[in-house]
Design an enzyme around this catalytic site. Structure first.
Site, PDB file in Angstrom:
ATOM      1  N   LYS A   7       0.716  -1.226   0.066  1.00  0.00           N
ATOM      2  CA  LYS A   7      -0.145  -0.026   0.143  1.00  0.00           C
ATOM      3  C   LYS A   7       1.009   1.162  -0.240  1.00  0.00           C
ATOM      4  CE  LYS A   7      -3.499  -2.381   2.401  1.00  0.00           C
ATOM      5  NZ  LYS A   7      -4.388  -2.980   1.242  1.00  0.00           N
ATOM      6  N   ASN A  22     -11.985   3.078   4.375  1.00  0.00           N
ATOM      7  CA  ASN A  22     -13.170   2.385   3.406  1.00  0.00           C
ATOM      8  C   ASN A  22     -14.082   2.460   4.452  1.00  0.00           C
ATOM      9  OD1 ASN A  22     -12.724   0.037   4.775  1.00  0.00           O
ATOM     10  ND2 ASN A  22     -11.537  -0.780   2.776  1.00  0.00           N
ATOM     11  N   GLY A  41     -15.639   2.371  -2.827  1.00  0.00           N
ATOM     12  CA  GLY A  41     -15.767   1.350  -3.941  1.00  0.00           C
ATOM     13  C   GLY A  41     -16.548   2.020  -5.028  1.00  0.00           C
ATOM     14  N   ALA A  42     -17.484   0.962  -5.571  1.00  0.00           N
ATOM     15  CA  ALA A  42     -18.163   1.452  -6.772  1.00  0.00           C
ATOM     16  C   ALA A  42     -19.271   2.626  -6.512  1.00  0.00           C
ATOM     17  CB  ALA A  42     -18.882   0.281  -7.320  1.00  0.00           C
ATOM     18  N   ASP A  90      -9.320  -5.768 -12.134  1.00  0.00           N
ATOM     19  CA  ASP A  90      -8.701  -6.196 -10.881  1.00  0.00           C
ATOM     20  C   ASP A  90      -8.629  -4.860  -9.969  1.00  0.00           C
ATOM     21  OD1 ASP A  90      -7.024  -6.805  -8.798  1.00  0.00           O
ATOM     22  OD2 ASP A  90      -5.204  -6.992 -10.129  1.00  0.00           O
ATOM     23  N   ASP A 115      -5.530   2.613  -3.135  1.00  0.00           N
ATOM     24  CA  ASP A 115      -4.417   3.520  -3.089  1.00  0.00           C
ATOM     25  C   ASP A 115      -4.107   4.600  -4.309  1.00  0.00           C
ATOM     26  OD1 ASP A 115      -3.757   1.519  -1.207  1.00  0.00           O
ATOM     27  OD2 ASP A 115      -2.612   0.187  -2.704  1.00  0.00           O
ATOM     28  N   SER A 155      -0.759  -0.816 -12.324  1.00  0.00           N
ATOM     29  CA  SER A 155      -2.141  -0.096 -12.666  1.00  0.00           C
ATOM     30  C   SER A 155      -2.489   0.939 -12.446  1.00  0.00           C
ATOM     31  CB  SER A 155      -3.114  -1.351 -12.314  1.00  0.00           C
ATOM     32  OG  SER A 155      -3.274  -0.942 -10.950  1.00  0.00           O
TER      33      SER A 155
HETATM   34  O1  RIB Z   1      -3.710  -2.139  -1.775  1.00  0.00           O
HETATM   35  C1  RIB Z   1      -3.115  -3.242  -2.546  1.00  0.00           C
HETATM   36  C2  RIB Z   1      -1.746  -3.771  -1.686  1.00  0.00           C
HETATM   37  O2  RIB Z   1      -2.087  -4.446  -0.533  1.00  0.00           O
HETATM   38  C3  RIB Z   1      -1.166  -4.626  -2.527  1.00  0.00           C
HETATM   39  O3  RIB Z   1      -0.319  -4.124  -3.533  1.00  0.00           O
HETATM   40  C4  RIB Z   1      -0.466  -5.507  -1.632  1.00  0.00           C
HETATM   41  O4  RIB Z   1       0.955  -5.637  -1.506  1.00  0.00           O
HETATM   42  C5  RIB Z   1      -1.115  -5.123  -0.047  1.00  0.00           C
HETATM   43  O5  RIB Z   1      -0.178  -4.325   0.532  1.00  0.00           O
END
Ligand code: RIB
Length: 299
Positions: A39, A180, A217-218, A244, A250, A289
């Protein structure tokens, strides 16, 4: 204004599956990929891609040097990042279902061995009025918060993953809390089924001095400033196909904070953040992403 993100760095092992594995079951993955994640790392990359000046403090082993390279290639200052040759880098085992949902098992590794000296060195390199961003995937969180507060930094805290440890942190030092609905309910001691307005009101009662940002979220996101009476709501941006959802939160946080540091209002910052996380969920993986600002419409 500079932003210090003191946070986790993970190697993400991502398995695409038809459905999540159940207790006692063995399943085969359709694909396997290794990505940069954590994160902390994801949020630093989102900040940098949004145009903010960000330093990342954290800890990896020598097996995780490619994470540092990824941060540097994204424009993140890694002068406060420590490499501990003998320690394993943190990692995550992530299943991504056909619906694009994920479930994650974390191994903290070097993330959980933050040393006192790194905290003082990192905080001392910042100036009064700068921002400290934190998640909940590293050790010594309470000490970091206290040192930052002593140096006059504004603390933005995303208590993810939410666990019992969070309740022992000096939460009264937090300027802006980013959660969240589940994390918010856990912190406030509210029923997660009671709805976002109720959860954010319970958070207000518990943390009256903090600005509150809740991602839904959505369903979008909601913000309640510490001196405001009414929440600001921003819907999620429309997504053609969810591939995904990893790192969508983040991405939202990085873009929201970058916009805030550039002087945008919470509403404007949330709209930009929603557009960025909408692009993120259309792609596989965590850090990879996260969109660049020029990919956002009008960005
Ligand atoms: O928020 C997604 C992240 O949570 C992932 O990249 C994983 O490593 C966890 O830390």
């Amino acid at each position: 204004m500079r932003i210090l993100n003191f946070g986790s760095l993970n190697v993400d092992h991502v398995y695409k599956v038809a459905d999540f594995v159940k207790p006692g079951e063995t399943i085969s993955a359709e694909t396997y990929s290794r990505f940069c994640g954590g994160k902390g790392l994801n949020q630093s990359i989102a900040l940098a891609r949004a145009g903010a000046k960000v330093l990342h403090a954290g800890r990896i082993g020598s097996d995780g040097l490619f994470l540092k390279e990824k941060l540097e290639a994204s424009g993140v200052d890694c002068s406060l990042l420590e490499v501990a040759a003998e320690e394993p880098t943190g990692h995550a085992v992530i299943q991504v279902s056909a619906k694009g949902e994920n479930c994650i098992v974390l191994f903290g590794g070097a993330n959980m061995r933050i040393a006192e000296e790194q905290i003082s060195r990192s905080i001392q390199s910042m100036e009064r009025g700068d921002i400290l961003l934190l998640q909940n995937e590293i050790s010594r969180m309470g000490e970091i918060m206290e040192a930052a507060d002593g140096a006059g930094l504004r603390i933005f805290f995303n208590p993810a993953p939410m666990n019992e440890r969070v309740l022992s942190y000096p939460m009264e030092l937090v300027d802006t809390l980013i959660v969240n609905e589940i994390e918010g309910a856990g912190l406030a001691g509210a029923d997660p089924e009671s709805g976002p307005e109720q959860v954010i009101r319970s958070l207000r009662t518990k943390y009256p001095a903090a600005n509150l940002l809740m991602t839904l979220g959505a369903s979008g996101a909601m913000y309640l400033g510490h001196s405001e009476e009414r929440e600001v709501f921003v819907p999620a941006s429309s997504v053609r196909k969810v591939v995904d959802t990893t790192a969508a939160g983040d991405t939202f946080i990085g873009y929201f904070l970058a916009e805030t540091a550039l002087g945008a209002s919470p509403e404007t910052a949330m709209k930009t953040a929603a557009a960025a996380s909408g692009l993120c969920v259309g792609r596989l993986g965590a850090a990879d992403s996260i969109p660049f600002r020029h990919e956002l419409r009008g960005g």
